[in-house]
Design a protein around this motif. Sequence first.
Motif, PDB file in Angstrom:
ATOM      1  N   ILE A 176       3.851  23.980  85.086  1.00 37.48           N
ATOM      2  CA  ILE A 176       3.442  23.047  84.028  1.00 37.48           C
ATOM      3  C   ILE A 176       2.812  21.814  84.670  1.00 37.48           C
ATOM      4  CG2 ILE A 176       5.225  23.808  82.414  1.00 37.48           C
ATOM      5  CD1 ILE A 176       6.859  21.358  83.130  1.00 37.48           C
ATOM      6  N   ASP A 177       2.002  21.115  83.877  1.00 41.31           N
ATOM      7  CA  ASP A 177       1.360  19.883  84.349  1.00 41.31           C
ATOM      8  C   ASP A 177       2.331  18.722  84.120  1.00 41.31           C
ATOM      9  OD1 ASP A 177      -0.282  17.835  85.101  1.00 41.31           O
ATOM     10  OD2 ASP A 177      -1.983  18.440  83.857  1.00 41.31           O
ATOM     11  N   VAL A 178       3.206  18.507  85.077  1.00 43.44           N
ATOM     12  CA  VAL A 178       4.262  17.515  84.929  1.00 43.44           C
ATOM     13  C   VAL A 178       3.684  16.113  84.772  1.00 43.44           C
ATOM     14  CG1 VAL A 178       6.299  16.487  86.014  1.00 43.44           C
ATOM     15  CG2 VAL A 178       5.885  18.937  86.216  1.00 43.44           C
ATOM     16  N   TRP A 179       2.631  15.815  85.528  1.00 44.92           N
ATOM     17  CA  TRP A 179       2.083  14.454  85.489  1.00 44.92           C
ATOM     18  C   TRP A 179       1.483  14.122  84.127  1.00 44.92           C
ATOM     19  CZ3 TRP A 179       4.140  11.934  89.146  1.00 44.92           C
ATOM     20  CH2 TRP A 179       4.347  12.496  90.402  1.00 44.92           C
ATOM     21  N   LEU A 180       0.780  15.080  83.516  1.00 45.53           N
ATOM     22  CA  LEU A 180       0.206  14.844  82.193  1.00 45.53           C
ATOM     23  C   LEU A 180       1.309  14.689  81.148  1.00 45.53           C
ATOM     24  CD1 LEU A 180      -2.186  14.680  80.245  1.00 45.53           C
ATOM     25  CD2 LEU A 180      -2.117  17.189  80.083  1.00 45.53           C
ATOM     26  N   LEU A 181       2.320  15.558  81.210  1.00 44.45           N
ATOM     27  CA  LEU A 181       3.425  15.474  80.259  1.00 44.45           C
ATOM     28  C   LEU A 181       4.184  14.156  80.411  1.00 44.45           C
ATOM     29  CD1 LEU A 181       4.804  19.120  80.584  1.00 44.45           C
ATOM     30  CD2 LEU A 181       3.333  18.212  78.791  1.00 44.45           C
ATOM     31  N   ALA A 182       4.405  13.753  81.663  1.00 39.77           N
ATOM     32  CA  ALA A 182       5.109  12.493  81.900  1.00 39.77           C
ATOM     33  C   ALA A 182       4.284  11.301  81.421  1.00 39.77           C
ATOM     34  CB  ALA A 182       5.440  12.346  83.384  1.00 39.77           C
ATOM     35  N   LEU A 183       2.960  11.362  81.603  1.00 40.73           N
ATOM     36  CA  LEU A 183       2.094  10.277  81.125  1.00 40.73           C
ATOM     37  C   LEU A 183       2.144  10.176  79.602  1.00 40.73           C
ATOM     38  CD1 LEU A 183      -0.047   8.096  81.621  1.00 40.73           C
ATOM     39  CD2 LEU A 183      -1.783   9.911  81.569  1.00 40.73           C
ATOM     40  N   ASN A 184       2.078  11.321  78.927  1.00 40.49           N
ATOM     41  CA  ASN A 184       2.166  11.309  77.461  1.00 40.49           C
ATOM     42  C   ASN A 184       3.494  10.736  76.994  1.00 40.49           C
ATOM     43  OD1 ASN A 184      -0.368  12.474  77.302  1.00 40.49           O
ATOM     44  ND2 ASN A 184       0.401  14.553  77.018  1.00 40.49           N
ATOM     45  N   SER A 185       4.582  11.173  77.607  1.00 43.78           N
ATOM     46  CA  SER A 185       5.901  10.673  77.220  1.00 43.78           C
ATOM     47  C   SER A 185       6.026   9.184  77.490  1.00 43.78           C
ATOM     48  CB  SER A 185       7.002  11.438  77.968  1.00 43.78           C
ATOM     49  OG  SER A 185       7.104  12.758  77.503  1.00 43.78           O
ATOM     50  N   THR A 186       5.466   8.728  78.612  1.00 40.49           N
ATOM     51  CA  THR A 186       5.542   7.306  78.951  1.00 40.49           C
ATOM     52  C   THR A 186       4.773   6.460  77.941  1.00 40.49           C
ATOM     53  OG1 THR A 186       5.742   7.841  81.306  1.00 40.49           O
ATOM     54  CG2 THR A 186       5.098   5.593  80.735  1.00 40.49           C
ATOM     55  N   LEU A 187       3.570   6.908  77.563  1.00 45.26           N
ATOM     56  CA  LEU A 187       2.789   6.170  76.577  1.00 45.26           C
ATOM     57  C   LEU A 187       3.501   6.121  75.232  1.00 45.26           C
ATOM     58  CD1 LEU A 187      -0.839   7.469  77.318  1.00 45.26           C
ATOM     59  CD2 LEU A 187       0.076   5.192  77.764  1.00 45.26           C
ATOM     60  N   VAL A 188       4.014   7.264  74.790  1.00 49.17           N
ATOM     61  CA  VAL A 188       4.663   7.321  73.485  1.00 49.17           C
ATOM     62  C   VAL A 188       5.920   6.471  73.472  1.00 49.17           C
ATOM     63  CG1 VAL A 188       5.852   8.829  71.850  1.00 49.17           C
ATOM     64  CG2 VAL A 188       3.698   9.565  72.878  1.00 49.17           C
ATOM     65  N   THR A 189       6.809   6.709  74.424  1.00 50.97           N
ATOM     66  CA  THR A 189       8.093   6.007  74.410  1.00 50.97           C
ATOM     67  C   THR A 189       7.927   4.521  74.712  1.00 50.97           C
ATOM     68  OG1 THR A 189       8.434   6.677  76.726  1.00 50.97           O
ATOM     69  CG2 THR A 189       9.435   8.036  75.026  1.00 50.97           C
ATOM     70  N   GLY A 190       7.013   4.171  75.614  1.00 52.36           N
ATOM     71  CA  GLY A 190       6.801   2.758  75.928  1.00 52.36           C
ATOM     72  C   GLY A 190       6.271   1.979  74.741  1.00 52.36           C
ATOM     73  N   LEU A 191       5.254   2.532  74.063  1.00 51.71           N
ATOM     74  CA  LEU A 191       4.692   1.843  72.906  1.00 51.71           C
ATOM     75  C   LEU A 191       5.663   1.814  71.734  1.00 51.71           C
ATOM     76  CD1 LEU A 191       0.993   3.120  73.013  1.00 51.71           C
ATOM     77  CD2 LEU A 191       1.875   0.871  73.671  1.00 51.71           C
ATOM     78  N   VAL A 192       6.418   2.886  71.550  1.00 53.75           N
ATOM     79  CA  VAL A 192       7.419   2.903  70.482  1.00 53.75           C
ATOM     80  C   VAL A 192       8.494   1.858  70.745  1.00 53.75           C
ATOM     81  CG1 VAL A 192       9.278   4.253  69.446  1.00 53.75           C
ATOM     82  CG2 VAL A 192       7.026   5.276  69.748  1.00 53.75           C
ATOM     83  N   ALA A 193       8.938   1.754  72.007  1.00 51.21           N
ATOM     84  CA  ALA A 193       9.965   0.756  72.340  1.00 51.21           C
ATOM     85  C   ALA A 193       9.462  -0.656  72.073  1.00 51.21           C
ATOM     86  CB  ALA A 193      10.383   0.910  73.800  1.00 51.21           C
ATOM     87  N   VAL A 194       8.232  -0.954  72.504  1.00 53.31           N
ATOM     88  CA  VAL A 194       7.664  -2.285  72.251  1.00 53.31           C
ATOM     89  C   VAL A 194       7.490  -2.525  70.758  1.00 53.31           C
ATOM     90  CG1 VAL A 194       5.650  -3.756  72.613  1.00 53.31           C
ATOM     91  CG2 VAL A 194       6.546  -2.388  74.498  1.00 53.31           C
ATOM     92  N   GLY A 195       6.995  -1.514  70.042  1.00 52.53           N
ATOM     93  CA  GLY A 195       6.806  -1.659  68.608  1.00 52.53           C
ATOM     94  C   GLY A 195       8.113  -1.881  67.865  1.00 52.53           C
ATOM     95  N   GLN A 196       9.156  -1.162  68.253  1.00 51.27           N
ATOM     96  CA  GLN A 196      10.444  -1.363  67.593  1.00 51.27           C
ATOM     97  C   GLN A 196      11.045  -2.725  67.920  1.00 51.27           C
ATOM     98  OE1 GLN A 196      13.328   1.742  67.898  1.00 51.27           O
ATOM     99  NE2 GLN A 196      11.997   3.290  66.996  1.00 51.27           N
ATOM    100  N   MET A 197      10.823  -3.222  69.115  1.00 53.48           N
ATOM    101  CA  MET A 197      11.291  -4.565  69.443  1.00 53.48           C
ATOM    102  C   MET A 197      10.615  -5.612  68.550  1.00 53.48           C
ATOM    103  SD  MET A 197      11.317  -4.188  73.605  1.00 53.48           S
ATOM    104  CE  MET A 197      11.656  -5.914  73.930  1.00 53.48           C
ATOM    105  N   ILE A 198       9.320  -5.434  68.291  1.00 51.58           N
ATOM    106  CA  ILE A 198       8.591  -6.390  67.460  1.00 51.58           C
ATOM    107  C   ILE A 198       9.038  -6.289  66.002  1.00 51.58           C
ATOM    108  CG2 ILE A 198       6.307  -7.025  66.589  1.00 51.58           C
ATOM    109  CD1 ILE A 198       5.159  -6.093  69.274  1.00 51.58           C
ATOM    110  N   THR A 199       9.041  -5.080  65.452  1.00 56.28           N
ATOM    111  CA  THR A 199       9.388  -4.920  64.040  1.00 56.28           C
ATOM    112  C   THR A 199      10.853  -5.272  63.783  1.00 56.28           C
ATOM    113  OG1 THR A 199       9.871  -2.558  64.382  1.00 56.28           O
ATOM    114  CG2 THR A 199       7.636  -3.161  63.695  1.00 56.28           C
ATOM    115  N   ALA A 200      11.753  -4.883  64.698  1.00 51.31           N
ATOM    116  CA  ALA A 200      13.170  -5.199  64.512  1.00 51.31           C
ATOM    117  C   ALA A 200      13.407  -6.699  64.618  1.00 51.31           C
ATOM    118  CB  ALA A 200      14.016  -4.450  65.541  1.00 51.31           C
ATOM    119  N   GLY A 201      12.721  -7.369  65.553  1.00 49.89           N
ATOM    120  CA  GLY A 201      12.880  -8.805  65.688  1.00 49.89           C
ATOM    121  C   GLY A 201      12.405  -9.552  64.451  1.00 49.89           C
ATOM    122  N   LEU A 202      11.223  -9.185  63.949  1.00 43.89           N
ATOM    123  CA  LEU A 202      10.683  -9.866  62.770  1.00 43.89           C
ATOM    124  C   LEU A 202      11.525  -9.577  61.525  1.00 43.89           C
ATOM    125  CD1 LEU A 202       6.871  -9.240  63.342  1.00 43.89           C
ATOM    126  CD2 LEU A 202       8.096 -11.395  63.608  1.00 43.89           C
TER     127      LEU A 202
END
Length: 290
Positions: free
Chosen positions: A79-105
Amino acid sequence: MSRVSPLSQATLSLSRARHGLAPWARIAGLAVCALLTLGPVVWTVSTSLRTPAEAFDLPPRLIPSNPSTEAYRGVFDQIDVWLLALNSTLVTGLVAVGQMITAGLAGYAFARLEFRFKKPLFGLVLATMMVPLQVTIVPVFLVLKSMSLTDTLLGLIIPAFPTAFGTFLMRQYFLGMPKDLGEAAMLDGAGPWRTFRSVYAPLAAPGLAIVGVLAFNYHWNEFFRPLILETSGQNYTLPLGLVSLQGNLGTGSISVVLAGVVLSMIPAVAVFVVGQRPLREGITSVGVNR
């Protein structure tokens, strides 16, 4: 000279015995809990370092006789581990930042602002925590399809921004802060947004760290939503991509499957280790303030 009764002596001896036994009992209990928690992880790492022939040895051995990293090379070959890891990093990183913003507000609004239907709206937010994801996945899929966001990473990121648990957590966090800080800022001419941004948000950093760490760990391991929303291999996240390794179970190469599991655990463990201090400080400060 007063004499101690036999009953008092027995009570004193029993109390001393309890105090002497309590630390050892706690240590023994924690050791058992640690063994139950870390045992499967240690066994997974150990099996990933074995050869396919050694993976099913009886009796099983915790330490491989001939440790090998062939299973990890097999994961990268299949499997293409690097591509899968990049996708997971983008999704989880942006979701974490987004939830911090929405939960804080949202948490600040429910804790410090006054508006109509405040309590019913907050009750509605809490009620969404009781709705299973499987119930809402079809409407979410239809909405994303109408917006042409199915089979895209944005389709995984945007719907995950709202968080009922994070809103509840941050509301409790803001309620534990002194009102005098906000009132002093308003007397100086600051509006609600300026008060939040300059006064409360910096003090809420540990609470926001809790939301971010929990969101990252949850969405890094998420499988159901990517399975429904993603169809192209180039948009797969790491947990979804690891499913293709299950074919190795038919050939007896369980080491390859577990090697993929170990690789998927590394980022989540790293985030938890890095965020452990703010996580602990945030939980402690909430308990002290409340």
